[in-house]
Design a protein around this motif. Structure first.
Motif, mmCIF file in Angstrom:
data_model
loop_
_atom_site.group_PDB
_atom_site.id
_atom_site.type_symbol
_atom_site.label_atom_id
_atom_site.label_comp_id
_atom_site.label_asym_id
_atom_site.label_seq_id
_atom_site.Cartn_x
_atom_site.Cartn_y
_atom_site.Cartn_z
ATOM 1 N N ALA A 1 0.841 -1.192 0.000
ATOM 2 C CA ALA A 1 0.000 0.000 0.000
ATOM 3 C C ALA A 1 0.878 1.244 0.000
ATOM 4 C CB ALA A 1 -0.916 -0.002 1.222
ATOM 5 N N GLY A 2 0.241 2.370 -0.230
ATOM 6 C CA GLY A 2 0.930 3.646 -0.179
ATOM 7 C C GLY A 2 0.331 4.529 0.905
ATOM 8 N N LEU B 1 -4.953 9.063 6.760
ATOM 9 C CA LEU B 1 -4.986 7.865 5.924
ATOM 10 C C LEU B 1 -6.308 7.785 5.161
ATOM 11 C CD1 LEU B 1 -3.410 5.127 5.374
ATOM 12 C CD2 LEU B 1 -4.900 4.133 7.112
ATOM 13 N N ARG B 2 -7.397 8.060 5.852
ATOM 14 C CA ARG B 2 -8.724 8.040 5.238
ATOM 15 C C ARG B 2 -8.822 9.114 4.153
ATOM 16 N NH1 ARG B 2 -12.868 8.909 9.708
ATOM 17 N NH2 ARG B 2 -11.916 10.970 9.638
ATOM 18 N N TYR B 3 -8.237 10.265 4.399
ATOM 19 C CA TYR B 3 -8.258 11.366 3.439
ATOM 20 C C TYR B 3 -7.543 10.982 2.152
ATOM 21 C CZ TYR B 3 -8.456 16.404 2.323
ATOM 22 O OH TYR B 3 -8.739 17.622 1.759
ATOM 23 N N ARG C 1 -1.882 12.737 -1.428
ATOM 24 C CA ARG C 1 -0.678 12.050 -0.957
ATOM 25 C C ARG C 1 0.578 12.653 -1.589
ATOM 26 N NH1 ARG C 1 -1.040 6.114 -2.246
ATOM 27 N NH2 ARG C 1 -2.762 6.354 -0.781
ATOM 28 N N LYS C 2 0.502 12.932 -2.874
ATOM 29 C CA LYS C 2 1.668 13.525 -3.539
ATOM 30 C C LYS C 2 2.024 14.877 -2.922
ATOM 31 C CE LYS C 2 2.503 11.725 -8.103
ATOM 32 N NZ LYS C 2 2.568 12.020 -9.533
ATOM 33 N N GLU C 3 1.014 15.657 -2.573
ATOM 34 C CA GLU C 3 1.288 16.936 -1.928
ATOM 35 C C GLU C 3 1.968 16.721 -0.570
ATOM 36 O OE1 GLU C 3 1.528 20.852 -0.565
ATOM 37 O OE2 GLU C 3 1.552 19.948 -2.557
#
Length: 302
Positions: free
Chosen positions: A209-210, A243-245, A256-258
């Motif tokens: 997972a990421g 994590l939910r976001y 996530r990239k941000e």
């Protein structure tokens, strides 16, 4: 060998520069960041790695860079493609580059077990002997694979050494796979690690997972393996709102990239078109959620 795999496999992002070009230098810093925070292996060119937005040349460049930077850590490369010719070509090329194996999900349009088994018979006719992760992710593939169908694939094709299980609901499916008396394969789980402690309790061998805080994945995994289940749950709870976001499909990948950019892992949070962009309101929410994580971590450290 894939069937003995355990630990934390990070599903990596593909870094792009502001102009949308592949950022190979950021792959180096990204791998270093993941290793620093407990990664045991990597999965590249997955769904959240925006693999579908790369051409074949770029896919090879990205895979090669991740494999080279990962060193002795295993790297699985996603090769799913509606074209079997392109799937088998990319599979052979990444294995020549040093990949540990490839990951394949069935293509959309498959509706019956007969079609499913016929498809993979052709895959492994072309990819004979290549270690393979079978990805069970119907949200993306639009193909539902039952437990009996998966077990038959495992028994029929020795190339399958690992199942990435991310169907929902996932827990009973993991239990049923583990209760099988057939050949044992490893099970790693996806779905953004939203259910990681429970999945470990059902017999999963770790996450694939990421998350922008990969140290959570590694700490929860290691605490659970040490029998410190309540502590693993407590750590997981600290990160759960963020994590939910990040679990909201491609929009969550953008968030996530941000976060990865803020943490110094990549230079730009750019996603290739078509892809979402964060609004000012989104950024404020990320500010609040990340500050909350850091505050709770500081409280934990005392």
């Amino acid at each position: 060998m894939l069937h003995t795999t355990d630990g934390v496999f990070i599903v990596t992002q593909t870094p792009f520069a502001d102009n949308g070009a592949v950022d190979l230098d950021s792959i180096d810093t990204l791998v270093d960041f993941y290793v620093e925070h407990g990664a045991d292996g990597f999965t590249v060119l997955g769904v959240s790695g925006e693999a579908g937005k790369l051409d074949q040349r770029e896919a090879l460049q990205v895979a090669e860079r991740f494999i080279k930077r990962a060193g002795q850590r295993p790297v699985v490369v996603g090769v799913s493609n509606a074209s079997l010719a392109q799937l088998s070509d990319l599979s052979a090329r990444v294995m020549d580059l040093g990949a540990t194996g490839v990951m394949i999900a069935p293509p959309s349009g498959i509706q019956t077990d007969e079609e499913l088994h016929g498809y993979f018979a052709e895959v492994f006719r072309r990819n004979e002997g290549i270690p393979t992760v079978l990805q069970d992710f119907p949200f993306a593939s639009k193909v539902a694979m039952s437990v009996p169908a998966i077990l038959k694939l495992v028994e029929t094709h020795p190339e399958i050494g690992l199942i990435k299980e991310e169907d929902l609901p996932c827990l009973n499916k993991i239990s049923r796979l583990r209760q099988s008396s057939g050949r044992r394969v490893a099970i790693l789980t996806g779905n953004n690690a939203m259910y990681l402690p429970l999945e470990l309790g059902r017999g999963a061998d770790g996450p694939m997972a990421g998350f922008s805080y990969p140290e959570m994945l590694s700490e929860v995994y290691r605490l659970y393996r040490a029998g410190r289940v309540d502590e693993a749950d407590d750590v997981f709870d600290i990160y759960l709102p963020l994590l939910r976001y990040e679990a909201m499909g491609f929009w969550g990948v953008c968030a996530r990239k941000e976060m990865m950019r803020r943490r110094g892992a990549i230079r730009s949070a750019t996603m290739r078109t078509p892809g979402p962009k964060l609004s000012a309101e989104d950024v404020k929410e990320l500010d609040r959620l990340s500050a909350r994580v850091e505050r709770r971590l500081a409280e934990r450290r005392g």
